[in-house]
Design an enzyme around this catalytic site. Structure first.
Site, PDB file in Angstrom:
ATOM      1  N   ARG A   1      22.045 -11.337  18.100  1.00 17.26           N
ATOM      2  CA  ARG A   1      20.740 -11.427  18.869  1.00 17.26           C
ATOM      3  C   ARG A   1      19.932 -10.373  19.387  1.00 17.26           C
ATOM      4  NH1 ARG A   1      19.644 -17.293  20.343  1.00 17.26           N
ATOM      5  NH2 ARG A   1      21.370 -18.582  19.589  1.00 17.26           N
TER       6      ARG A   1
ATOM      7  N   ASP B   1      11.984 -20.529  24.592  1.00  9.97           N
ATOM      8  CA  ASP B   1      13.400 -21.564  24.767  1.00  9.97           C
ATOM      9  C   ASP B   1      13.360 -22.435  25.750  1.00  9.97           C
ATOM     10  OD1 ASP B   1      15.991 -21.786  23.538  1.00  9.97           O
ATOM     11  OD2 ASP B   1      16.844 -20.928  25.324  1.00  9.97           O
TER      12      ASP B   1
HETATM   13  N1  LIG Z   1      11.900 -22.993   7.129  1.00 12.07           N
HETATM   14  C1  LIG Z   1      12.287 -22.761   8.121  1.00 12.07           C
HETATM   15  N2  LIG Z   1      11.716 -22.997   9.492  1.00 12.07           N
HETATM   16  C2  LIG Z   1      12.297 -22.196  10.685  1.00 12.07           C
HETATM   17  N3  LIG Z   1      13.180 -21.348  10.427  1.00 12.07           N
HETATM   18  C3  LIG Z   1      13.824 -20.780   9.313  1.00 12.07           C
HETATM   19  C4  LIG Z   1      13.257 -21.406   8.026  1.00 12.07           C
HETATM   20  N4  LIG Z   1      14.140 -20.931   7.051  1.00 12.07           N
HETATM   21  C5  LIG Z   1      14.674 -19.966   7.637  1.00 12.07           C
HETATM   22  N5  LIG Z   1      14.720 -20.144   8.958  1.00 12.07           N
HETATM   23  C6  LIG Z   1      15.688 -19.103   9.753  1.00 12.07           C
HETATM   24  O1  LIG Z   1      16.339 -19.820  10.931  1.00 12.07           O
HETATM   25  C7  LIG Z   1      16.392 -19.307  11.957  1.00 12.07           C
HETATM   26  C8  LIG Z   1      16.026 -20.123  13.058  1.00 12.07           C
HETATM   27  O2  LIG Z   1      16.407 -19.492  14.367  1.00 12.07           O
HETATM   28  P1  LIG Z   1      15.681 -19.586  15.963  1.00 12.07           P
HETATM   29  O3  LIG Z   1      14.066 -19.531  15.655  1.00 12.07           O
HETATM   30  O4  LIG Z   1      16.303 -18.426  16.437  1.00 12.07           O
HETATM   31  O5  LIG Z   1      16.114 -20.781  16.274  1.00 12.07           O
HETATM   32  P2  LIG Z   1      16.244 -21.280  17.857  1.00 12.07           P
HETATM   33  O6  LIG Z   1      15.231 -20.594  18.594  1.00 12.07           O
HETATM   34  O7  LIG Z   1      15.624 -22.940  17.739  1.00 12.07           O
HETATM   35  O8  LIG Z   1      17.464 -21.339  18.115  1.00 12.07           O
HETATM   36  C9  LIG Z   1      15.625 -18.080  11.908  1.00 12.07           C
HETATM   37  O9  LIG Z   1      16.641 -16.923  11.588  1.00 12.07           O
HETATM   38  C10 LIG Z   1      14.477 -18.071  10.748  1.00 12.07           C
HETATM   39  O10 LIG Z   1      14.608 -17.107  10.128  1.00 12.07           O
HETATM   40  C1  LIG Z   2      20.753 -18.848  23.555  1.00 13.97           C
HETATM   41  C2  LIG Z   2      20.942 -19.909  22.996  1.00 13.97           C
HETATM   42  O1  LIG Z   2      19.759 -20.516  22.411  1.00 13.97           O
HETATM   43  P1  LIG Z   2      19.052 -20.809  21.038  1.00 13.97           P
HETATM   44  O2  LIG Z   2      20.005 -20.539  20.014  1.00 13.97           O
HETATM   45  O3  LIG Z   2      18.450 -22.451  21.202  1.00 13.97           O
HETATM   46  O4  LIG Z   2      17.769 -19.890  20.892  1.00 13.97           O
HETATM   47  C3  LIG Z   2      22.211 -20.526  22.782  1.00 13.97           C
HETATM   48  O5  LIG Z   2      22.134 -21.725  22.571  1.00 13.97           O
HETATM   49  O6  LIG Z   2      23.168 -19.877  23.307  1.00 13.97           O
HETATM   50 CA   LIG Z   3      17.970 -22.560  22.860  1.00 11.99          CA
HETATM   51 MN   LIG Z   4      15.671 -19.451  20.098  1.00 11.53          MN
END
Ligand SMILES: Nc1ncnc2c1ncn2[C@@H]1O[C@H](COP(=O)(O)OP(=O)(O)O)[C@@H](O)[C@H]1O
Ligand SMILES: C=C(OP(=O)(O)O)C(=O)O
Ligand SMILES: [Ca+2]
Ligand SMILES: [Mn+2]
Length: 668
Positions: free
Chosen positions: A452, A387
């Protein structure tokens, strides 16, 4: 007594001894007639209390602490006792009221188990230069002790949480399930930054900026409120930890909080000091006062709700009132790094980061929910972080020591490494579980959709420790396009990379709530407008310079919809996105055959191994071609409107790149 011993009165039958039970002898040694069960060696304790004290052994650093040498050559080592007193004095100073003359009397340990604080390990700080003329020099809080639970271990924090914090449970996989209270996400509209002469000139203020101003006096009012709240408690948690794995740019942070949940969260998310590093910690570079259970006072100037997250860069302090969402601490510190690092020529990035076996580093930028955590956690690559990163002349470094994964609909099959990281030590926020088996139901959104998991990065088996890597080769911009018109992958030139980086687009749907049928576009500069402190073009200029210098390639990956917008199309399969990312990492996509899309002018490959070719151009996946074109133009228009704010800014020294960037947006 006649003949036999005292146990001889009762026997089965009258036959020889072998027919009956063996006699119990009570007379082997002492002969005093007392029965001893000496089948095991006796415990070395006379009382229950003594027995309990035997259970726990003192923990101490495993290597002797280096004694600093004075100029004369004499080791001026201070005793362990003195060091502890200094530590407590530092904590007392952190908790000091600015309107009274003193810091609280702090004592180490849990008030529930502490004896009278008769040991010298009590500290009390008297201010040399009070900021205000004190009106009342003493208060009730000066008469009591504040117990400090200092850098507790996960096991100790589990016990504290389960004993004292309602809504804390151990799940069947060993994680600690907690509730964050009324707030289950960040409150960006309540995030304030002190505007003084320095920050007025340095920071980004006004339209689009995340920095809502407050004055120094209001900050001190809220600080006093938080400190008084914390000092009114029997105990507070203090974490002394680090940010940034780059040793030359490491920041020491102290987090003072009221909940074991917050302490464990930060234990997982920040870099954990070794016992030796902790002994030498000294004064923190930045301090968080988390009084999240206590609201701010709405009669206080600037307050628009009962939540306030206040940053004072000059004082190097952050105060949290009225929200217990733990992500506020992590992302608040990220904001601070977005100020401190660029001052040193280091670019701070809202991105995930991983590295291949050959040392090829990829960055994954994207707003919340676009896939930074999911896609950087890749079983075939080393995880540097999910992140928050820094990009310096030496390469990349993770700011944090842990990951914060979304776990709604988490599945063991699709995301095995994250699934397996949810074990003892992991904080699980706002999830729903079976009340008997304590099995978590990851599909349940009863508390929130933003469930989370926060775990230490080493819970991911192929984490790269220390979390640093060489110069990035690929810069991947993630957008979850719920309009379904952006291609699953496009290759970007530098100007396009800058255009999309500054735009910071994603469109999500609010979930399955009634009424929300239309996807809502979000533009968040640098894919993290909520965290940046300087004008977006400052970060963009640094990114352009670093990408150019290191020959990094830019990519735009749509992890959102295909075959129609939300409602008619469907989300691109994670398995396909992973194949696309694999092709970027391997270098095969760089040399693929490309064609240009209309309106956005994006270069899209005609084939990617493991991905059906027809989905690569989104127009193919829409049954209604008119609807596609209409939606595409609608999105292009949103991009154009959003970018208008930036048209007057220059990026870099010459204006050539600026003009190229302006031209790199949609044309229609
Ligand atoms: N094609 C895809 N590519 C990436 N994530 C996907 C896809 N389809 C569904 N998802 C879901 O979307 C979410 C992405 O969240 P996350 O990786 O935690 O995002 P970030 O870290 O950017 O906040 C996950 O729950 C993942 O399982
Ligand atoms: C913790 C966070 O990060 P992210 O959803 O990008 O993982 C947030 O935006 O509150
Ligand atoms: Ca983030
Ligand atoms: Mn994240």
């Amino acid at each position: 007594m006649a003949g036999n011993g005292s146990n001889s009165e009762f026997s089965f039958g009258n036959g020889p001894a072998s027919y009956g039970l063996t006699k119990i002898s009570t007379n082997k040694k002492g002969g005093n007639g007392i029965c001893h069960d000496d089948s095991a060696t006796p415990v070395k304790a006379q009382t229950i209390d003594e027995l309990h004290s035997l259970q726990r052994k003192r923990s101490a650093p495993t290597t002797p602490i280096k004694a600093p040498t004075s100029p004369g050559g004499f080791a001026n080592a201070i005793s362990e006792e003195e060091r502890h007193i200094q530590q407590l004095q530092s904590i007392s100073a952190s908790l000091a009221s600015l309107t009274r003359e003193t810091g609280p009397k702090v004592v180490r340990g849990d008030p529930a188990t502490a004896r009278k604080p008769d040991t010298p390990k009590v500290a009390h700080v008297v201010h040399t230069q009070p900021h205000f003329t004190p009106t009342i020099a003493v208060s009730d809080s000066a008469l009591k002790f504040t117990h400090v639970l200092y850098n507790l271990s996960p096991a100790e924090l589990y016990e504290q949480a389960i004993k004292y914090e309602k809504g804390s449970f151990i799940t069947s996989s060993g994680a600690l399930a907690t509730l964050s209270g009324a707030k289950t996400g960040r409150s960006p509209r309540d995030k304030r930054v002190v505007k003084d002469d320095a920050t007025e000139a340095e920071l980004w203020w006004g339209k689009g900026s995340p920095n809502i101003e407050m004055d120094e006096h209001t900050f001190l009012t809220n600080r006093e409120r938080a400190v008084d709240y914390l000092n009114s408690l029997d105990k507070v948690f203090v974490n002394d930890q680090f940010l940034n794995w780059d040793p030359e740019n490491r920041i020491k942070v102290r987090i003072v909080s009221a909940r074991a949940y917050h302490s464990l969260f930060m234990h997982n998310m920040c870099i954990r000091p070794t016992p030796e590093e902790l002994e030498d910690f000294g004064t923190p570079d930045f301090t968080i006062y988390n009084a999240g259970q206590f609201p701010c006072n709405r009669y206080t100037h600037y307050m628009t709700s009962s939540t306030s997250i206040d940053i004072n860069l000059a004082r190097r302090e952050m105060v949290i009132l009225g929200t217990q969402y733990a992500g506020e601490m992590k992302k608040g510190l990220f904001g601070v790094m977005h100020y401190l690092m660029p001052m040193r020529g280091i670019l701070s990035l809202h991105s995930g980061c991983n590295m291949g076996k050959d040392g090829d580093v990829a960055l994954f930028f994207g707003l919340s929910g676009t896939g930074k955590t999911t896609l950087s956690t890749d079983h075939n690559r080393y995880l540097i972080g999910d992140d928050e990163h820094c990009w310096s002349d030496k390469g990349v470094s993770n700011i944090e020591g842990g990951c914060y994964a979304k776990c709604i609909d988490l599945s063991r099959e699709k995301e095995p490494d994250i699934w397996n990281a949810i074990k003892f030590g992991t904080v699980l926020e706002n999830v729903v579980f079976d009340e008997h088996t304590r099995d978590v139901d990851y599909t349940d959104k009863s508390v929130t959709e933003n469930t989370r998991a926060a775990y230490p990065i080493e819970y991911i088996p192929n984490a790269k420790i220390p979390c640093v890597g060489p110069q990035p080769k690929n810069v991947i911009l993630l957008a979850c396009d719920a309009f379904g018109v952006l291609p699953p992958v496009s290759k970007l030139n530098l100007a396009q990379t800058m255009y999309h980086f500054i735009s910071g687009y994603t469109a999500l749907v609010a979930g399955t709530e009634d009424g929300v049928k239309e996807p809502r576009a979000t533009f968040s500069a640098c894919f993290g407008a909520a965290f940046i402190m300087l004008h977006p073009t400052k970060y963009a200029a640094m990114l352009a310079e670093k990408m150019q210098k290191n020959g990094a390639s830019g990519w735009l990956v749509n992890t959102g919809w295909s075959g129609g917008s939300y409602g008619s199309g469907s989300r691109i399969k994670l398995a396909y996105t992973r194949k696309i990312i694999d092709a970027i990492h391997s270098g095969s996509l760089l040399n693929a055959e490309y064609k240009k899309t209309e309106v956005f002018g994006l270069e899209i490959p005609t084939a990617v191994e493991g991905v059906p070719s027809e989905i690569l151009d989104p127009v193919n996946t829409w049954a209604d071609k008119n609807a596609y074109k209409e939606t595409l133009l609608k999105l292009a228009d949103l991009f154009k409107n959003n970018f208008e704010t930036f048209t007057n800014y220059k990026i870099g020294k010459d204006s050539r790149l600026t003009e190229e960037i302006l031209a790199a947006g949609p044309n229609f």
